[in-house]
Write a protein that holds these residues in place. Structure first.
Motif, PDB file in Angstrom:
ATOM      1  N   ALA A  57      -4.392  -0.574  11.342  1.00 57.52           N
ATOM      2  CA  ALA A  57      -3.533  -1.925  12.094  1.00 57.52           C
ATOM      3  C   ALA A  57      -1.800  -1.477  12.274  1.00 57.52           C
ATOM      4  O   ALA A  57      -1.305  -2.840  11.837  1.00 57.52           O
ATOM      5  CB  ALA A  57      -4.203  -3.079  11.341  1.00 57.52           C
ATOM      6  N   GLY A  58      -1.699  -0.111  11.969  1.00 54.34           N
ATOM      7  CA  GLY A  58       0.205   0.296  11.625  1.00 54.34           C
ATOM      8  C   GLY A  58       0.065  -0.334   9.992  1.00 54.34           C
ATOM      9  O   GLY A  58       1.025   0.513  10.344  1.00 54.34           O
ATOM     10  N   SER A  59      -0.039  -0.698   9.906  1.00 50.40           N
ATOM     11  CA  SER A  59      -0.190  -0.371   7.698  1.00 50.40           C
ATOM     12  C   SER A  59      -0.481   0.551   7.413  1.00 50.40           C
ATOM     13  O   SER A  59      -1.245   1.268   7.128  1.00 50.40           O
ATOM     14  CB  SER A  59       0.173  -1.620   7.267  1.00 50.40           C
ATOM     15  OG  SER A  59       0.331  -1.906   6.269  1.00 50.40           O
ATOM     16  N   VAL A  60       0.655   1.269   6.642  1.00 50.18           N
ATOM     17  CA  VAL A  60      -0.014   2.427   5.583  1.00 50.18           C
ATOM     18  C   VAL A  60       0.312   1.259   4.173  1.00 50.18           C
ATOM     19  O   VAL A  60       0.640   0.317   3.603  1.00 50.18           O
ATOM     20  CB  VAL A  60       1.734   3.267   5.485  1.00 50.18           C
ATOM     21  CG1 VAL A  60       1.287   4.422   3.933  1.00 50.18           C
ATOM     22  CG2 VAL A  60       1.142   3.802   6.332  1.00 50.18           C
ATOM     23  N   GLN A  61      -1.084   1.675   4.077  1.00 48.97           N
ATOM     24  CA  GLN A  61      -1.839   1.374   1.962  1.00 48.97           C
ATOM     25  C   GLN A  61      -2.116   2.773   1.687  1.00 48.97           C
ATOM     26  O   GLN A  61      -2.974   3.427   2.154  1.00 48.97           O
ATOM     27  CB  GLN A  61      -2.994   1.058   2.796  1.00 48.97           C
ATOM     28  CG  GLN A  61      -2.562  -0.914   3.402  1.00 48.97           C
ATOM     29  CD  GLN A  61      -4.157  -1.554   3.796  1.00 48.97           C
ATOM     30  OE1 GLN A  61      -5.531  -1.374   2.944  1.00 48.97           O
ATOM     31  NE2 GLN A  61      -4.443  -2.690   4.214  1.00 48.97           N
ATOM     32  N   ALA A  62      -1.229   2.893  -0.131  1.00 51.91           N
ATOM     33  CA  ALA A  62      -1.688   3.940  -0.682  1.00 51.91           C
ATOM     34  C   ALA A  62      -1.931   3.611  -1.890  1.00 51.91           C
ATOM     35  O   ALA A  62      -1.399   2.428  -2.251  1.00 51.91           O
ATOM     36  CB  ALA A  62      -0.731   4.705  -0.323  1.00 51.91           C
ATOM     37  N   SER A  63      -2.335   4.409  -2.281  1.00 51.97           N
ATOM     38  CA  SER A  63      -2.869   4.186  -4.625  1.00 51.97           C
ATOM     39  C   SER A  63      -2.810   5.533  -5.086  1.00 51.97           C
ATOM     40  O   SER A  63      -3.343   6.901  -4.133  1.00 51.97           O
ATOM     41  CB  SER A  63      -3.962   3.080  -4.845  1.00 51.97           C
ATOM     42  OG  SER A  63      -5.039   3.625  -4.313  1.00 51.97           O
TER      43      SER A  63
END
Length: 182
Positions: A57-63
């Motif tokens: 949804a256009g958002s970067v999620q990282a771990s």
């Protein structure tokens, strides 16, 4: 016994060819909670250090997990995850990434065979894992990871393919039991 199950798995995935891999880069498409987007995972198979990122949804999620510990990123906010539960989860993920079960003398864990093709593994400082093998191929079919909140995430591995002498799963599915979050 657990050691022989993991040795058969090591040979089934490529043995020495696997041991020579300097880095694994995995790219694909993720689908979760009605959202779809690209993801990339970088893994050092010797240390278990990793970074995964997805754009949903256009958002970067990282771990990730590295020499400084576990961390998480939502948008532009990056924060360390240094609580006991996050640290245990990160240690287990790193143990899986480096296949710690192949060298138990150097990578401490407790092992218990709980069925003919199933082993319970608890990495030092990590969450308990239940590893199930495909009895005919000796490849890992699934890993169930139970965190400190008693939530079990089962990751199923399938569509193994030979890449430069190494068998690698081209499909994974992580589930906590509710299909809408798979």
């Amino acid at each position: 016994d657990a050691a022989s199950l993991f040795e058969r798995q090591h040979q089934a995935v490529g043995g020495a060819a696997w041991d020579r891999i300097p880095e694994i880069v995995e790219r694909g498409n993720m689908s979760t909670s009605g959202l779809n987007g690209p993801y990339t995972v970088f893994t050092d198979p010797h240390t278990g250090y990793s970074k995964s990122s997805a754009t949903l949804a256009g958002s970067v999620q990282a771990s990730g997990f590295d020499s400084t510990g576990a961390w998480s990123q939502q948008g532009t906010l990056v924060e360390p995850l240094n609580d006991v539960a996050s640290t245990a989860s990160a240690r287990s993920a790193a143990y899986i990434a480096r296949n710690g079960w192949w060298s138990p003398a150097n990578d401490p864990a407790t092992f218990a065979v709980i069925a003919p093709s199933t082993v319970r593994v608890v990495p030092k400082g990590g969450d308990p894992l239940v590893v199930t093998f495909d009895a005919s191929t000796h490849l890992i079919a699934s890993i169930a990871d139970t965190n400190s909140s008693a939530v079990t995430t089962t990751t199923t591995y399938s569509d193994y393919r030979n890449v430069n002498g190494v068998m690698y799963p081209f499909a994974t599915k992580a589930s906590t039991g509710d299909p809408k979050y798979d």
